[in-house]
Design an enzyme around this catalytic site. Structure first.
Site, mmCIF file in Angstrom:
data_model
loop_
_atom_site.group_PDB
_atom_site.id
_atom_site.type_symbol
_atom_site.label_atom_id
_atom_site.label_comp_id
_atom_site.label_asym_id
_atom_site.label_seq_id
_atom_site.Cartn_x
_atom_site.Cartn_y
_atom_site.Cartn_z
ATOM 1 N N HIS A 63 0.840 -1.201 0.000
ATOM 2 C CA HIS A 63 0.000 0.000 0.000
ATOM 3 C C HIS A 63 0.876 1.252 0.000
ATOM 4 O O HIS A 63 0.473 2.308 -0.487
ATOM 5 C CB HIS A 63 -0.909 0.037 1.236
ATOM 6 C CG HIS A 63 -1.968 -1.014 1.244
ATOM 7 N ND1 HIS A 63 -1.743 -2.293 1.700
ATOM 8 C CD2 HIS A 63 -3.263 -0.976 0.830
ATOM 9 C CE1 HIS A 63 -2.860 -2.997 1.582
ATOM 10 N NE2 HIS A 63 -3.789 -2.224 1.062
ATOM 11 N N ASP B 82 -4.690 -6.245 -7.794
ATOM 12 C CA ASP B 82 -4.935 -5.547 -6.538
ATOM 13 C C ASP B 82 -5.168 -4.075 -6.889
ATOM 14 O O ASP B 82 -4.990 -3.652 -8.035
ATOM 15 C CB ASP B 82 -3.738 -5.719 -5.595
ATOM 16 C CG ASP B 82 -4.124 -5.552 -4.120
ATOM 17 O OD1 ASP B 82 -5.212 -5.023 -3.846
ATOM 18 O OD2 ASP B 82 -3.322 -5.964 -3.256
#
Length: 530
Positions: free
Chosen positions: A190, A262
């Site tokens: 992230h 993702d």
């Protein structure tokens, strides 16, 4: 489902699962469905504040598609269970993967996913980005941790297969993640671009094993990892790598299901490659579905336009788009049958059968690592001090994760103290020990996903001046043991903090049931001297 007559723009739209703001159908979302022909949506916490509105929103999404001749949409969510659940209040949640791994009963993986899937299906969801089948073989992993079933690839494979089967039997498409494995990273994708220095033989013996087993056992969708494997592709993370998506998944492993990226908003892509350029690279590499996850539809539309531009200028073959769209529509025909929706009784989600099963899983998985003094079960005729965070929110999950400790641990026997924030502050480190009597029992409940703040250690050392009878309960990351004093008497891990887990914890502390859990990960050693 026919694509005949569709423009290039409309075909590309089917390859995107987008995020959006609000809890109700909006003009922006309508435009995305009607004009962009988006293939699906993902709902985040900003969309999920009101349980009843979720049901209506999902009905409206499919209604708009139906009324305008568009294919039904994937309505997806990140609902792994445990600490990773965007839809929190109202559902009966799975206690999470690591507690299932600690329980050592394969049936629990099926039951937890089946019950979660039934509820999601009732709410109008048809795709869940679960199960997480990463092998948590790096205890320093900041992003996987208790989201994994454990450190054994064989056990993760076994539980992962059952989880996929549970979701599928409930009517929800399971998406195994994060291919080819996110368990052995020390960075969070992230925030950065992790690297794993392993060759294919090493991956196939470890990280890849659960994916191979689940694919061979009926898993039909995979989410890719934004991780660089320089020994196999020195330039591109797996999400953008034709080696991983084409050479391995499609050719060597003969995977015919959906390949889903993702989130392209994660820094591993957006910061290092750019959203638009990264999206084009992912499509070229072989991704069927781009999980866009932008803050608004406009920013995600730019990613679609980048793919369209690449086709128009000849750097991306339109046949690649056609192949992906055909695969998507074939999968939708199987997994999205009735989109009209029906009336839902909210009591369905809190039924006793669901709650009882999740409670039993929690009882079987909560793990007592050591009780050296011993301090358990808690004494019946003494007042116990409990110190806890009031909220279990963190930077990714905000809103309604309020502790129920004060509701479970009644005032007659327990004194409950809530911290003002996520970690003890200097005032609390000074004042909380003054509320504790000499050798009083103290239970510290700590929810920490990553590294433990030093202020927790400062609080423990301050409390130790008043009492040796300190019990630490980790509500998420078992590896916080590394930061706790070496002479700590008692350490318990619950791996999550759902309602059923907290109820199970209380009964175990009081001796109503024996501890049965066995840690599915090897604990680090404590480094803190008292």
């Amino acid at each position: 489902m026919e694509t005949k007559g569709w423009s290039l723009k409309e075909k590309i739209g089917q390859m995107f699962i987008i995020a959006f703001g609000g809890e109700e159908m909006s003009r922006e979302l309508e435009m995305a469905i009607i004009e962009l022909n988006v293939g699906g949506v993902i709902l985040f916490q900003r969309n999920l504040r009101d349980f009843e509105k979720v049901i209506q929103l999902n009905k409206d999404i499919q209604r708009v598609a139906r009324e305008h001749g568009r294919p039904p949409l994937w309505i997806s969510i990140d609902q792994e269970g445990g600490g990773i659940a965007y839809l929190w209040k109202g559902m009966t949640l799975s206690p999470g993967n690591m507690i299932i791994g600690a329980a050592q009963h394969t049936q629990n993986a099926y039951d937890a996913s089946y019950i979660m899937g039934l509820q999601l299906k009732k709410l109008g969801f048809n795709m869940n980005f679960a199960p997480n089948i990463d092998v948590n073989n790096n205890p320093k992993n900041p992003v996987i941790g208790a989201r994994s079933y454990g450190e054994s690839p064989e056990k993760v494979s076994e539980l992962g297969r059952e989880s996929v089967r549970g979701y599928h039997d409930s009517g929800v498409l399971a998406v195994g993640k994060h291919f080819p494995g996110h368990g052995d990273t020390a960075l969070d994708s992230h925030l950065s671009l992790p690297k794993v220095e392993k060759d294919l033989e090493e991956l196939e013996q470890f990280e890849l094993l659960p994916f191979l087993d689940c694919m061979n056992d009926g898993m039909e969708a995979i989410m890719t990892a934004h991780i660089l494997y320089p020994l196999l592709d020195p330039e591109n993370p797996a999400t953008l790598s034709s080696y991983f998506l084409k050479d391995l998944l499609r050719t060597k492993y003969r995977f015919e299901g959906l390949i889903i990226t993702d989130s392209m908003e994660m820094h591993a892509i957006s910061k290092f490659f750019g959203r638009e350029a990264g999206t084009v690279k992912a499509v070229k590499a072989g991704a069927d579905i781009i999980l866009a996850c932008g803050k608004d539809v406009e920013s995600q539309q730019k990613m679609m336009e980048a793919v369209e531009h690449a086709v128009n200028e000849g750097t991306l073959d339109e046949a690649v788009v056609d192949l992906a769209v055909n695969r998507i529509l074939t999968s939708k025909e199987k997994w999205i049958a009735d989109t009209a929706g029906s009336n839902v009784d909210l009591a369905y989600f809190q039924q006793h059968d669901f709650q009882d099963k999740m409670y039993q899983i929690a009882l079987e998985g909560i793990t007592l690592h050591f009780d050296r003094t011993p301090l358990l079960p808690l004494p019946v005729n003494e007042t116990i001090s409990i110190i806890s965070q009031k909220s279990y929110n963190d930077e990714n999950y905000t809103g309604d994760r309020q502790s129920i400790v004060h509701k479970l641990f009644n005032k007659d026997k327990y004194d409950v103290y809530y911290l003002a924030g996520a970690n003890p502050d200097s005032r609390e480190i000074l004042e909380l020990p003054t509320t504790v009597n000499h050798n009083q029992y103290v239970v510290l409940m700590i929810n920490e996903r990553r590294e433990l703040s030093k202020t927790w250690v400062d609080l423990i050392l301050a409390l130790k001046k008043k009492t040796k009878n300190i019990i630490v309960v980790s509500l998420w990351n078992p590896q916080i043991i590394e930061y706790l004093p070496v002479d700590l008497s008692t350490y318990i891990t619950t791996f999550s903090y759902t309602d059923q887990v907290m109820k199970g914890l209380k009964n175990l502390l009081e001796g109503d049931q024996p501890f049965k859990g066995t840690s599915p990960v090897t604990l680090l050693e404590s480094k803190v001297k008292s």
